[in-house]
Structures are given as structure tokens and as C-alpha cells.
Enzyme design. Structure first.
Site, PDB file in Angstrom:
ATOM      1  CD  GLU A   1      52.283  16.243 -35.837  1.00 17.19           C
ATOM      2  OE1 GLU A   1      52.984  16.767 -36.743  1.00 17.19           O
ATOM      3  OE2 GLU A   1      52.094  15.018 -35.744  1.00 17.19           O
TER       4      GLU A   1
ATOM      5  CG  HIS B   1      55.034  13.268 -36.818  1.00 17.08           C
ATOM      6  ND1 HIS B   1      53.702  12.956 -36.642  1.00 17.08           N
ATOM      7  CD2 HIS B   1      55.593  12.191 -37.403  1.00 17.08           C
ATOM      8  CE1 HIS B   1      53.462  11.739 -37.102  1.00 17.08           C
ATOM      9  NE2 HIS B   1      54.599  11.247 -37.567  1.00 17.08           N
TER      10      HIS B   1
ATOM     11  CB  CYS C   1      54.337  11.414 -41.245  1.00 14.43           C
ATOM     12  SG  CYS C   1      55.369   9.962 -41.038  1.00 14.43           S
TER      13      CYS C   1
HETATM   14  N1  GLN Z   1      54.971   4.551 -41.856  1.00 17.47           N
HETATM   15  C1  GLN Z   1      53.685   5.205 -41.870  1.00 17.47           C
HETATM   16  C2  GLN Z   1      52.944   4.929 -43.151  1.00 17.47           C
HETATM   17  O1  GLN Z   1      53.463   4.369 -44.046  1.00 17.47           O
HETATM   18  C3  GLN Z   1      53.822   6.675 -41.674  1.00 17.47           C
HETATM   19  C4  GLN Z   1      54.349   6.939 -40.290  1.00 17.47           C
HETATM   20  C5  GLN Z   1      53.871   8.224 -39.692  1.00 17.47           C
HETATM   21  O2  GLN Z   1      52.940   8.843 -40.154  1.00 17.47           O
HETATM   22  N2  GLN Z   1      54.500   8.593 -38.612  1.00 17.47           N
HETATM   23  O3  GLN Z   1      51.809   5.292 -43.286  1.00 17.47           O
END
Ligand code: GLN
Length: 187
Positions: free
Chosen positions: A170, A168, A74
Site C-alpha cells: 500500500e 507494504h 506484514c
Molecule cells: N514487526 C511487526 C510485527 O511483528 C510487523 C511490522 C510491520 O507490520 N511493518 O508485528
């Protein structure tokens, strides 16, 4: 395990369950003792800022340029990308995998969602993936392999020793992607 901000604890638990010895990296000295790095989800703008204030950016960039295995999830995926769309102008990424990612790409209606993904080459069936304000990949360079997509948008990619996911892994009670990283990329 990069531990400047974000969802580090569940990653540490998964890595420990797989027999790794995760170190929480907050300083250049911490970085010196790790062989590979997981970059967690969280807020990529904040993490980019903290990379500078912690003094980690230059040594981390050097390790990545040198081929250190890395798994970005992410926000971690955003940090490892070559190019970031809808980022903040002062947000800088590490250019460890030749992809263009768009932040918060699934939009408001699909702010957070879960999906069962067919992952290329992953034994044991589909991977249940949790997406939280997730990015997706809009461009992949020649050396980048797309391992899974949602609605035609790549969400899991690999290039050399760098693995990135929009979601994610994890949070899924499924160790297979961390295992793939540890066994095939970080070994
Ligand atoms: N929207 C977040 C970002 O731009 C990422 C979201 C996440 O890691 N769950 O950093």
C-alpha cells in the site's frame, strides 16, 4: 479493512482507487458487512491482543474458516499464518494460510529496506516493495504458492483465497497487488 491498529489509511486509499468500497472493521458487526478482508501492517502482538478485546477473534476465525478472501500485509501476514516464530507467547494467529513466518526476520541491519521484486504472474514488470521490520516465510505448506522471494526467502505467497506479503504494497503507488486480490481472489 481490519482497522484495530496499524497502517490502515493507505490501504483504504488504494482499495477506493480500485473502485472497492472499503469498510473499517473494528467490531463483529462491521465484519458482518464485508465480503473480504485486508489485514494491515502494524504490530502483530498488539493486533492479536485487540482481536480478543474487540470480540473479533471468534467471528473472524469463523469467516476465514468459511473461506472469506483475505490479504495480509506484514503484521497481517503474521496474523494469518499457521505458525509464528519469534512471536510473543500470548500471540495467537488465525491459521488461514499454511505457512510458518518468522517475525522481524531480516534482522537489525535490514530493519527497513526496499527491493524490486519479480512477482510470479504479475504483468507490468517488477514490484517495488517496502519492507518495515518485516517477517519472512520459513516454511510453506503443499497448497501454498510462492509468488516472490528476497534472498531465497518467500515474501509473497498465496493459497486459495488468501494472499500474504511481508512488505507494504500500500506504500508503493502501485495498485497491482491489491488489484490482483480484488479481481482474482475476492471477486
Ligand atoms: N514487526 C511487526 C510485527 O511483528 C510487523 C511490522 C510491520 O507490520 N511493518 O508485528
Amino acid at each position: 479493512m481490519l482497522a484495530l491498529q496499524g497502517a490502515t489509511r493507505p490501504h483504504v486509499e488504494v482499495l477506493s482507487a480500485l473502485g472497492a468500497d472499503p469498510v473499517e472493521v473494528r467490531t463483529p458487526d462491521d465484519l458482518n458487512v464485508v465480503d473480504a478482508l485486508v489485514l494491515p501492517g502494524g504490530e502483530s502482538t498488539t493486533m492479536s491482543f485487540l482481536l480478543d478485546s474487540s470480540g473479533l477473534r471468534a467471528p473472524l476465525q469463523a469467516r476465514l474458516d468459511d473461506g472469506m478472501p483475505a490479504f495480509g500485509t506484514c503484521a497481517g501476514m503474521i496474523l494469518l499464518a499457521t505458525e509464528v516464530l519469534d512471536g510473543r507467547p500470548d500471540q495467537e494467529s488465525l491459521d488461514a494460510i499454511d505457512i510458518t513466518v518468522r517475525r522481524n526476520a531480516f534482522g537489525r541491519q535490514r530493519d527497513s529496506f526496499e527491493a524490486d521484486l519479480d512477482v510470479e504472474g504479475l504483468a507490468g514488470g517488477r514490484f517495488h516493495a517496502v519492507f518495515i521490520r518485516a517477517p519472512f516465510v520459513e516454511r510453506t505448506g503443499e497448497d501454498v504458492e510462492v509468488l516472490a522471494s528476497v534472498s531465497g526467502h518467500p515474501v509473497l505467497c498465496r493459497s486459495g483465497r488468501v494472499l500474504v506479503s511481508s512488505f507494504h504494497p500500500e506504500l508503493s503507488d502501485d495498485l497491482r497487488l491489491h488489484q490482483l486480490f480484488l479481481e482474482e481472489m475476492a471477486a
